[in-house]
Design a protein around this motif. Structure first.
Motif, PDB file in Angstrom:
ATOM      1  N   ARG A 184      43.756-132.042  68.305  1.00 24.99           N
ATOM      2  CA  ARG A 184      45.046-132.457  68.871  1.00 24.99           C
ATOM      3  C   ARG A 184      44.869-133.771  69.657  1.00 24.99           C
ATOM      4  O   ARG A 184      43.759-134.085  70.103  1.00 24.99           O
ATOM      5  CB  ARG A 184      45.625-131.347  69.760  1.00 24.99           C
ATOM      6  CG  ARG A 184      45.011-131.216  71.137  1.00 24.99           C
ATOM      7  CD  ARG A 184      46.013-130.540  72.072  1.00 24.99           C
ATOM      8  NE  ARG A 184      45.410-130.130  73.316  1.00 24.99           N
ATOM      9  CZ  ARG A 184      45.283-130.914  74.377  1.00 24.99           C
ATOM     10  NH1 ARG A 184      45.645-132.191  74.303  1.00 24.99           N
ATOM     11  NH2 ARG A 184      44.753-130.443  75.501  1.00 24.99           N
TER      12      ARG A 184
ATOM     13  N   GLN B 132      40.798-122.443  71.368  1.00 28.97           N
ATOM     14  CA  GLN B 132      40.986-122.076  72.773  1.00 28.97           C
ATOM     15  C   GLN B 132      42.429-122.351  73.221  1.00 28.97           C
ATOM     16  O   GLN B 132      43.181-123.051  72.500  1.00 28.97           O
ATOM     17  CB  GLN B 132      40.007-122.872  73.643  1.00 28.97           C
ATOM     18  CG  GLN B 132      40.399-124.329  73.770  1.00 28.97           C
ATOM     19  CD  GLN B 132      39.526-125.080  74.745  1.00 28.97           C
ATOM     20  OE1 GLN B 132      38.774-125.948  74.333  1.00 28.97           O
ATOM     21  NE2 GLN B 132      39.591-124.729  76.007  1.00 28.97           N
TER      22      GLN B 132
ATOM     23  N   GLY C 104      46.347-126.463  70.623  1.00 26.68           N
ATOM     24  CA  GLY C 104      47.393-126.887  69.669  1.00 26.68           C
ATOM     25  C   GLY C 104      47.675-125.860  68.575  1.00 26.68           C
ATOM     26  O   GLY C 104      48.264-126.225  67.555  1.00 26.68           O
TER      27      GLY C 104
ATOM     28  N   TYR D 168      51.427-125.389  68.367  1.00 22.17           N
ATOM     29  CA  TYR D 168      52.025-126.627  67.841  1.00 22.17           C
ATOM     30  C   TYR D 168      51.866-126.664  66.323  1.00 22.17           C
ATOM     31  O   TYR D 168      52.800-127.002  65.587  1.00 22.17           O
ATOM     32  CB  TYR D 168      51.356-127.848  68.484  1.00 22.17           C
ATOM     33  CG  TYR D 168      52.013-129.131  68.097  1.00 22.17           C
ATOM     34  CD1 TYR D 168      53.106-129.611  68.816  1.00 22.17           C
ATOM     35  CD2 TYR D 168      51.570-129.874  67.003  1.00 22.17           C
ATOM     36  CE1 TYR D 168      53.737-130.797  68.451  1.00 22.17           C
ATOM     37  CE2 TYR D 168      52.197-131.051  66.634  1.00 22.17           C
ATOM     38  CZ  TYR D 168      53.280-131.516  67.351  1.00 22.17           C
ATOM     39  OH  TYR D 168      53.907-132.672  66.986  1.00 22.17           O
TER      40      TYR D 168
ATOM     41  N   SER E  68      51.936-116.275  75.562  1.00 21.61           N
ATOM     42  CA  SER E  68      51.635-116.633  74.173  1.00 21.61           C
ATOM     43  C   SER E  68      50.146-116.920  73.975  1.00 21.61           C
ATOM     44  O   SER E  68      49.593-116.662  72.906  1.00 21.61           O
ATOM     45  CB  SER E  68      52.467-117.844  73.752  1.00 21.61           C
ATOM     46  OG  SER E  68      51.896-119.014  74.276  1.00 21.61           O
ATOM     47  N   SER E  69      49.505-117.431  75.034  1.00 17.11           N
ATOM     48  CA  SER E  69      48.085-117.714  74.840  1.00 17.11           C
ATOM     49  C   SER E  69      47.234-116.437  74.896  1.00 17.11           C
ATOM     50  O   SER E  69      46.066-116.454  74.524  1.00 17.11           O
ATOM     51  CB  SER E  69      47.605-118.739  75.871  1.00 17.11           C
ATOM     52  OG  SER E  69      47.963-118.316  77.146  1.00 17.11           O
TER      53      SER E  69
ATOM     54  N   GLY F 132      44.215-117.323  72.634  1.00 18.76           N
ATOM     55  CA  GLY F 132      43.159-118.274  72.987  1.00 18.76           C
ATOM     56  C   GLY F 132      41.772-117.642  72.904  1.00 18.76           C
ATOM     57  O   GLY F 132      41.583-116.485  73.273  1.00 18.76           O
TER      58      GLY F 132
HETATM   59  N1  LIG Z   1      49.027-132.409  67.058  1.00 17.34           N
HETATM   60  C1  LIG Z   1      49.637-132.480  68.237  1.00 17.34           C
HETATM   61  N2  LIG Z   1      50.442-133.512  68.505  1.00 17.34           N
HETATM   62  C2  LIG Z   1      51.077-133.610  69.686  1.00 17.34           C
HETATM   63  N3  LIG Z   1      50.984-132.716  70.669  1.00 17.34           N
HETATM   64  C3  LIG Z   1      50.204-131.647  70.461  1.00 17.34           C
HETATM   65  C4  LIG Z   1      49.500-131.482  69.242  1.00 17.34           C
HETATM   66  N4  LIG Z   1      48.803-130.339  69.330  1.00 17.34           N
HETATM   67  C5  LIG Z   1      49.077-129.838  70.524  1.00 17.34           C
HETATM   68  N5  LIG Z   1      49.920-130.602  71.217  1.00 17.34           N
HETATM   69  C6  LIG Z   1      50.416-130.379  72.553  1.00 17.34           C
HETATM   70  O1  LIG Z   1      49.367-129.816  73.310  1.00 17.34           O
HETATM   71  C7  LIG Z   1      49.844-128.842  74.165  1.00 17.34           C
HETATM   72  C8  LIG Z   1      49.129-127.519  73.882  1.00 17.34           C
HETATM   73  O2  LIG Z   1      49.400-127.114  72.602  1.00 17.34           O
HETATM   74  P1  LIG Z   1      49.725-125.603  72.198  1.00 17.34           P
HETATM   75  O3  LIG Z   1      50.615-124.918  73.193  1.00 17.34           O
HETATM   76  O4  LIG Z   1      50.165-125.596  70.813  1.00 17.34           O
HETATM   77  O5  LIG Z   1      48.311-124.998  72.304  1.00 17.34           O
HETATM   78  P2  LIG Z   1      47.868-123.486  72.014  1.00 17.34           P
HETATM   79  O6  LIG Z   1      46.526-123.572  71.455  1.00 17.34           O
HETATM   80  O7  LIG Z   1      48.894-122.820  71.185  1.00 17.34           O
HETATM   81  O8  LIG Z   1      47.865-122.825  73.440  1.00 17.34           O
HETATM   82  P3  LIG Z   1      48.047-121.268  73.784  1.00 17.34           P
HETATM   83  O9  LIG Z   1      46.833-120.600  73.280  1.00 17.34           O
HETATM   84  O10 LIG Z   1      48.169-121.304  75.249  1.00 17.34           O
HETATM   85  O11 LIG Z   1      49.282-120.856  73.085  1.00 17.34           O
HETATM   86  C9  LIG Z   1      51.318-128.697  73.922  1.00 17.34           C
HETATM   87  O12 LIG Z   1      52.010-129.429  74.910  1.00 17.34           O
HETATM   88  C10 LIG Z   1      51.498-129.316  72.592  1.00 17.34           C
HETATM   89  O13 LIG Z   1      52.786-129.882  72.471  1.00 17.34           O
END
Ligand SMILES: Nc1ncnc2c1ncn2[C@@H]1O[C@H](COP(=O)(O)OP(=O)(O)OP(=O)(O)O)[C@@H](O)[C@H]1O
Length: 693
Positions: free
Chosen positions: A329, A403, A407, A410, A518-519, A551
């Motif tokens: 990310r 983790q 992302g 996302y 969600s994590s 995570g």
């Molecule tokens: N490819 C990407 N482009 C832009 N922003 C990103 C990208 N990947 C992640 N992000 C941003 O990084 C942040 C963390 O991403 P995300 O919530 O998807 O992580 P996660 O792994 O799902 O976390 P959790 O395990 O807490 O759900 C968010 O604000 C998301 O918008």
């Protein structure tokens, strides 16, 4: 044939003469036209001049009119003057008559008076008589005086009348003089105008004369030329006549040809109709052939498509049913940690990723690495063939692993403006099955669940946070099912939005902090695609599981206690169970430990058999997340490397099942728990695995 040609040849020569003559006539005609044009131009000039002279003539006419009016006024005044003169003459005459009468009366009276005085003088000599005479004279004298007075009064009146008449006469004379002066002026003006008119008239006449002469000259010339031309034409006509006579045989031939052609033309509709009918038949035949060729091509195309799918599936099988992608990310706004030195990519190989800190450089080889600038669309392009294979009856699992904050959500869910794999997959499936109608009748159903602390929750149900259980189907098929799980049938693109809105809403209301929640929970979108071929009755059923895993960070690092510790243990338990299942499947163990977690138990039918699995390992670019990133990548690479190693696989297939797979199983489990400690500074996971093997 030569006889026929001869006349036509002479006819041709005659025709040439005629053409020449015609050309001459055309030229002459043009010249005459030009002359006519010149004459026209002259005529136009004359008419222009005339139109210019017209206002002057009009003004002249007006002046004439004025002169006439003035003349009539002078005449009237002259008449009045004559009348006055006549009247004055009359008066003069009367006056003179009166004067005459008065003179006569005066004379008579003076005579009488003298007589009377004489008589009186005579009578004076005779006293008596004188008295009487005196009386008479006195009487007579009174009467005479009265008459004289009357005559004098009359004379005075006449004198007054005369002076009045004289005054009137003077006035009339003055008027007459004025009128005469005006008349003289007008006459002078008239004379000037008349002079001008005469001059203009003279000019006009001269020009008219000129024009007339010019016209006559041109006409005469044209006439002379026309005459000479007529003569020439007549002469030519005579020649033409001669030619005509010679042309007649050619004309006969031509007439003959014409008749022949006419017959052909008359026959043409029938021939045309016949030709059209034949062409139609040919076209129909060709259309039939093309259509059968088309059918054949379509059949071949379908066969090729099936073959392509088979090849693709075979390729996937050869490559391994487990594929591992990695997505790094980008650094988000507000994150000050620098990623520049930690993550780097190979410009020539999009399967390589390098992680480095101050002392180590680690190389990871995966199936595909997405750099931070990769778009959602680019990521989806790489997974869409897996997605569509569930239409062909394959079970597919796509996991996002990594983790917290790396992302996963996302990639799977995306954001409203730029949706992730879940929404894109559902939309693609919907459009694909719509395209296959009416040959195929497909039904797409969607379920959404989350697994939190080993508890299964229905996210599309009416009851919020409703807990579900996984059970064996009582029909004896050995299939699992989840009683009470809501299955939403997608019938339009709008339904897709509705499903995601409902799932998101239910998930948000079931917890206090959605991000944190969600994590720590796994979110599953389960799409079932069931189809039946309307002509063959052939049925397919595939399932696509899209999983946003909790995570994967280490408990030790997070330092969790109490409920957090329990959450972390549950997550670790399910992730290790997933690793164990993948390992057992790959190792073809007789026993696959699906039941060790709710996650693996729920996905058991989509992880076994011909199922296809894609693991999207999410990596944070931050230096502070370095050790977690290494941990995730090692786990991913291990899964991929083992699966792809065909030789190793063959080896495993040929050797006794106990040693190597068990060893591998240990590796996977260790990786999943992230307990693996890096012993060597520059570790390459593949090398490490090979050395283990
Ligand atoms: N490819 C990407 N482009 C832009 N922003 C990103 C990208 N990947 C992640 N992000 C941003 O990084 C942040 C963390 O991403 P995300 O919530 O998807 O992580 P996660 O792994 O799902 O976390 P959790 O395990 O807490 O759900 C968010 O604000 C998301 O918008």
């Amino acid at each position: 044939a030569s006889a026929a040609q001869q006349p036509s040849h002479s006819g041709r020569r005659g025709a040439t003469d005629l053409e020449k003559h015609l050309e001459l006539l055309v030229v002459e005609n043009e010249r005459l036209k030009q002359e006519l044009k010149d004459a026209e131009a002259l005529r136009e000039a004359a008419s222009r001049w005339e139109s210019q002279a017209r206002p002057r003539q009009k003004r002249l006419a007006e002046l004439e009119q004025q002169v006439l009016e003035k003349a009539s006024r002078v005449e009237t005044l002259s008449r009045q003057l004559e009348e006055s003169k006549r009247h004055a003459g009359e008066m003069q005459r009367q006056l003179e008559e009166s004067k005459c009468q008065q003179g006569e009366v005066e004379q008579q009276l003076s005579v009488r008076l003298r007589d009377c005085e004489e008589e009186l003088a005579r009578q004076a000599t005779r006293p008596h008589q004188v008295k009487y005479v005196t009386e008479i004279v006195e009487v007579e004298s009174t009467e005479s005086q009265q008459a004289v007075a009357e005559a004098q009064a009359k004379s005075v009146a006449l004198q007054e009348q005369l002076s009045l008449q004289r005054q009137l006469l003077r006035e009339l004379e003055t008027q007459l003089h004025d009128s005469q002066r005006t008349s003289t002026q007008l006459r002078a003006q008239i004379l000037v105008y008349e002079g001008e008119m005469e001059r203009a008239q003279g000019q006009l006449e001269a020009e008219m004369q000129n024009l007339e002469e010019e016209k006559n000259r041109v006409i005469e010339e044209a006439f002379i030329r026309a005459e000479s031309e007529m003569k020439a034409v007549h002469e030519n006509l005579a020649g033409v006549r001669m030619n005509l006579l010679t042309l007649q045989p050619a004309l006969r031939t031509l007439t003959c040809d014409y008749n022949c052609l006419k017959r052909q033309v008359q026959d043409f509709p029938f021939m045309l109709e016949k030709a059209i009918t034949e062409a139609k038949q040919e076209i129909c035949q060709v259309i039939g052939e093309v259509s059968s060729a088309n059918q054949e091509l379509l059949r071949k195309y379908k066969r090729e498509m099936n073959l392509r799918k088979k090849c693709h599936n075979e390729l996937v099988r050869i490559k391994g049913n487990i594929r591992v992608f990695c997505r790094v990310r980008p650094v988000c706004r507000g994150e000050h940690d620098s990623a520049e030195n930690m993550v780097s990519f190979d410009p020539d190989d999009d399967a390589l990723l390098y992680l480095s800190n101050k002392v180590k450089l680690m190389t990871f080889e995966l199936d595909k690495v997405f750099h931070p600038q990769a778009t959602q669309e680019e990521v989806f392009q790489e997974v869409q063939s897996l997605v569509t294979s569930c239409i062909d009856g394959f079970n597919v699992c796509i996991f996002a692993y990594g983790q917290t904050g790396s992302g996963k959500t996302y990639t799977m869910e995306g954001v409203a403006k730029d949706p992730g794999i879940n929404q894109r997959a559902l939309r693609l499936l919907f459009s694909e099955v719509t395209e296959k109608a009416p040959d195929w009748d497909f039904k797409i159903t969607v379920s959404m669940v989350e697994i939190y602390n080993e508890t299964l929750r229905n996210l599309l149900g009416d009851i919020q946070g409703e807990k579900l259980d996984i059970k064996m189907n009582p029909d004896g098929s050995g299939q699992l099912y989840v009683p009470g799980l809501t299955e939403f049938t997608v019938q339009s693109p709008e339904d897709i939005n509705r499903v995601f809105e409902l799932g998101h809403m239910n998930r948000a209301t079931a917890c206090t902090n959605l991000n944190e929640h969600s994590s720590r929970s796994h979110a599953l979108l389960i799409i079932t695609v069931a189809g039946v071929n309307s002509s063959t009755g052939h049925r397919t059923q595939g399932k696509l599981n899209l999983v946003d895993l909790a995570g994967s960070e280490r408990i030790a690092k997070s330092g969790a206690e109490g409920s957090r510790l329990r959450e972390a243990q549950c997550i670790n338990k399910s992730l290790s169970a997933l690793g164990d299942v993948i390992n057992a499947l790959r190792s073809r163990h007789s026993h696959v430990p699906f039941r060790n977690s709710r996650l693996t138990y729920l996905l058991s039918d989509s992880l076994s058999g011909d199922s296809k699995t894609l693991m999207m390992v999410q990596v944070s670019p931050l230096v502070s997340n370095m050790s977690e990133s290494v941990c995730s990548l090692k786990f991913a690479q291990r899964v991929r490397t083992i699966e792809l190693g065909n030789a190793t696989r063959r080896q495993w297939e040929n050797s006794s099942t106990s040693s190597s797979p068990t060893h591998d199983s240990v590796e996977i489990t260790i990786q999943t728990h992230c307990f693996l400690q890096m012993k060597t500074p520059r570790v390459n996971a593949r090398q490490s695995l090979h050395s283990n093997a």
